[in-house]
Enzyme design. Structure first.
Site, short mmCIF file in Angstrom:
data_model
loop_
_atom_site.label_atom_id
_atom_site.label_comp_id
_atom_site.label_asym_id
_atom_site.label_seq_id
_atom_site.Cartn_x
_atom_site.Cartn_y
_atom_site.Cartn_z
N ARG A 1 -2.06 -5.86 -2.78
CA ARG A 1 -0.66 -5.40 -2.79
C ARG A 1 0.16 -6.14 -3.82
NH1 ARG A 1 1.14 -1.79 1.64
NH2 ARG A 1 -0.78 -1.34 2.74
N SER B 1 -0.05 5.29 5.86
CA SER B 1 -0.19 4.19 4.90
C SER B 1 -1.22 4.55 3.83
CB SER B 1 -0.66 2.94 5.63
OG SER B 1 0.16 2.70 6.75
N ARG C 1 -3.18 -4.87 7.98
CA ARG C 1 -2.55 -4.91 9.30
C ARG C 1 -3.62 -4.91 10.39
NH1 ARG C 1 -0.78 -0.66 10.49
NH2 ARG C 1 -0.98 0.57 8.60
N LYS D 1 7.44 -3.68 9.16
CA LYS D 1 6.87 -2.79 10.18
C LYS D 1 7.37 -3.16 11.58
CE LYS D 1 4.48 -0.65 7.12
NZ LYS D 1 4.86 0.72 6.75
N CYS E 1 -1.22 6.71 1.41
CA CYS E 1 -1.44 8.13 1.12
C CYS E 1 -0.50 8.62 0.03
CB CYS E 1 -1.26 8.98 2.36
SG CYS E 1 -2.62 8.84 3.53
N TYR F 1 -0.68 -11.84 6.39
CA TYR F 1 -0.67 -10.55 5.70
C TYR F 1 0.67 -9.82 5.91
CZ TYR F 1 -1.25 -5.77 4.47
OH TYR F 1 -1.03 -4.55 3.89
C1 OXD Z 1 1.69 0.27 5.54
C2 OXD Z 1 2.53 -0.43 4.58
O1 OXD Z 1 0.63 -0.24 5.95
O2 OXD Z 1 3.54 0.14 4.15
O3 OXD Z 1 2.07 1.37 5.94
O4 OXD Z 1 2.22 -1.58 4.24
MN MN Z 2 3.96 1.96 5.18
#
Ligand code: OXD
Ligand code: MN
Length: 601
Positions: A382, A264, A85, A222, A266, A213
């Protein structure tokens, strides 16, 4: 020319239920701007998905993985400058700067349109514009919302079929209404200099250009579910949060639901799918969501959560049958991977996966890789996979009313300071805990990794308005109900002096969830400290863990000096909001200061 092309495309594929003219007018307007060669209205069918994928395999956007070992699965490699991001290029475009607040980048709507229009003009020439109608939330839910994303990326269109309820089902929900969030997305030329992710919450509109992305391009996630969603939630009195939702089933078969906010990368996904270790017989976790919760107070005063998403878009590195066996089972098929490494047998690999490190592989950029030559998979690589493939998916996943939340967890990645778990004294103190959450940054966003930043409610990059107003909103909604969930702070990431983790984490986190559950039932001991209520050593099941006393001591204690230093940093953060910060949070800050002073004396 455009009109003729449009007529041809629209006649061919505009879906049959009568649409509000504002839908077709807007698609038309965007097509005039971006000038695609073709317009494809997505119906969300399996055949359409297969055709999208086949086209991408043919043009090299996707690589088919081993058809027996990873059936229906594909690898995509993004542009090397487009792997996370782009928070610095993400804008909230409200009429008044103050409404975006000091934690967001702001641009006026006029400036944004003026700057981005030339970038969008003709951007889809030679490309197809996919019209992707999607529903966020369960079918038939009063809480679900509609969006339409226009995109020139087949990868985005295919990913949205995994991540949302897409196509006909969404248009059926929309009916003849004009209530939908508009999202215009183009890959542009993928140049970060010409990359922008702009949100116009007052217009329910998103414009994103220059990135393919996930977080920048899959607009429902988001951009809609959190940034525009949080704005709608404030206007309408509900909560749109960066939270997982899980059901904790006890050995008697009773299920209690918990929502948890972590920044994110975590471990939200791992916690949402936790598999209890052998020592925790009879316990079970049900996954409702791994990233986003939309929560409304019901008539009974309880807070009900739905997961607006339909799939998982999770971080690959570190995912293994040790850290997340349910996810390993989930991704056995029908998965789109992005920026992971490829083994010679056309199967995927990433750092932290089970089994031996391959002797050779192709790295995330498509280059030959051997051990020792840096990371094979990008740290923020991802995968996108349907939620229903998860063996732990909750039977309530599609429940239109959502699930009742008994506890809310806030957590960060903190090597020091934050103990394993503590409970807020009340809702207001809980909001303070959320508002002052700190966490070390991860690879999910571009920028420096590992520095502590204040990330309130894990929403710093996702709150679509002034966070001072967001805190006020939280204070207000909780005050309305006597049945509001209890609030906790957790930290799985404390390290000892040698840098190793003090708490085993993963499945063993269930022990902490059990303490939380027992507290919410009034069945567990707690120890009142200046920062909140901590477990007594006896009230937390530590049996069989073999933790040294010194670790237990550090995990369950409050470092008064470190917290006193935190106070100063919290104040610096709060000061950013000036007069707009709710007085209640200053009062909580002062109370904490007072309790710490008393403790130190
Ligand atoms: C983030 C995601 O960056 O969920 O929080 O992709
Ligand atoms: Mn997230």
């Amino acid at each position: 020319m455009v009109a003729a092309r449009r007529a041809a495309c629209f006649n061919a594929s505009v879906p049959s239920p009568p649409l509000h003219p504002s839908v077709t007018d807007w698609v038309d307007e965007c097509a005039r701007l971006a000038q695609p060669d073709r317009i494809h209205w997505c119906d969300g069918s399996e055949e359409e998905y297969r055709a999208l994928v086949a086209g991408m395999v043919q043009d090299g956007t996707l690589l088919e993985l081993h058809p027996q070992k990873q059936p229906g699965s594909y690898l995509h490699r993004s542009h090397p400058s487009d792997v996370a991001r782009s928070e610095n290029l993400t804008f909230i475009c409200t009429e008044r700067k103050d409404d975006a607040g000091p934690t967001n980048n702001w641009m006026s709507p006029k400036e944004a349109i003026d700057r981005l229009s030339p970038l969008f003009r003709g951007a889809m020439k030679g490309r197809t514009m996919y019209v992707v109608p999607y529903l966020m939330g369960p079918v038939g839910s009063p809480y679900s919302r509609m969006g339409i994303e226009l995109t020139d990326s087949a990868y985005v269109a295919a990913s949205l079929r995994i991540m949302t309820r897409m196509g006909k089902v969404a248009l059926d929900h929309l009916g003849g209404s004009d209530q939908f969030v508009r999202g215009l997305h183009s890959l542009g030329d993928l140049n970060p200099e010409r990359r922008f992710v702009c949100h116009f919450p007052e217009q329910r509109l998103i414009w994103s250009i220059g990135s393919g992305y996930g977080g920048n391009a899959l607009l429902p996630k988001k951009c809609f579910a959190l940034r525009i969603g949080s704005w709608l939630a404030r206007e309408e009195g509900w909560l749109a949060e960066h939270m997982l939702i899980l059901g904790l089933e006890d050995p008697q078969g009773r299920v209690t639901y918990i929502a948890a906010a972590f920044p994110s990368a975590c471990g939200k996904t791992n916690l949402a799918m936790l598999v209890p270790p052998a020592s925790q017989k009879g316990w079970r976790i049900w996954t409702v969501g791994d990233d986003i919760a939309w929560m409304h107070f019901g008539k009974d005063g309880r807070l009900y959560a739905v997961n607006p998403e339909n799939g998982f878009f999770a971080v690959a590195p570190g995912t293994s049958s040790k850290t997340n066996p349910n996810m390993m089972a989930t991704i056995g098929r029908n998965t789109i991977y992005t920026n992971v490494a490829l083994r010679p047998d056309r199967t995927t690999w990433w750092e932290g996966m089970d089994g031996p490190v391959p002797g050779d592989a192709i790295d995330w950029q498509g280059k030959p890789w051997t051990p020792g030559a840096g990371k094979a998979a990008h740290p923020n690589s991802r995968f996108t996979v349907p939620a229903r493939q998860c063996p732990a998916i909750s039977p309530q996943f599609d429940e239109p009313q959502g699930v009742p939340i008994s506890a809310i967890l806030f957590g960060g990645r903190r090597a020091r300071v934050a103990p394993l778990v503590f409970e807020a004294f009340d809702w207001r103190h809980g909001v303070f805990l959320g508002a002052t959450m700190g966490s070390e940054t991860t690879a999910a966003a571009t920028g420096q990794v590992g520095v502590v930043r204040r990330d309130p409610m894990a929403m710093l990059p996702f709150c679509g308005y002034n966070m001072a107003d967001y805190f006020a909103h939280w204070l207000r909604v909780g005050a309305r109900s006597d049945e509001a969930p209890s609030i906790y702070h957790v930290n799985w990431f404390q390290t000892g002096s040698d840098g190793s983790f003090l708490w085993p984490g993963f499945g063993e986190n269930l022990r902490v969830l059990r303490w939380i559950l027992a507290r919410s039932r009034g069945e567990a001991e707690g120890r009142r400290t200046p920062i909140g209520v901590l477990p007594t050593k006896e009230s937390l099941d530590l049996s069989g863990l073999d933790l040294p006393d010194s670790s237990i001591q550090q995990l369950l204690s409050v470092d008064v000096e470190a917290w006193t230093r935190e106070l100063a940093d919290m104040k610096t953060f709060f000061d950013k909001f000036g007069q707009r910060l709710p007085e209640e949070l200053w009062q909580e800050h002062d109370r904490l200061a007072h309790r710490l002073r008393t403790e130190a004396a």
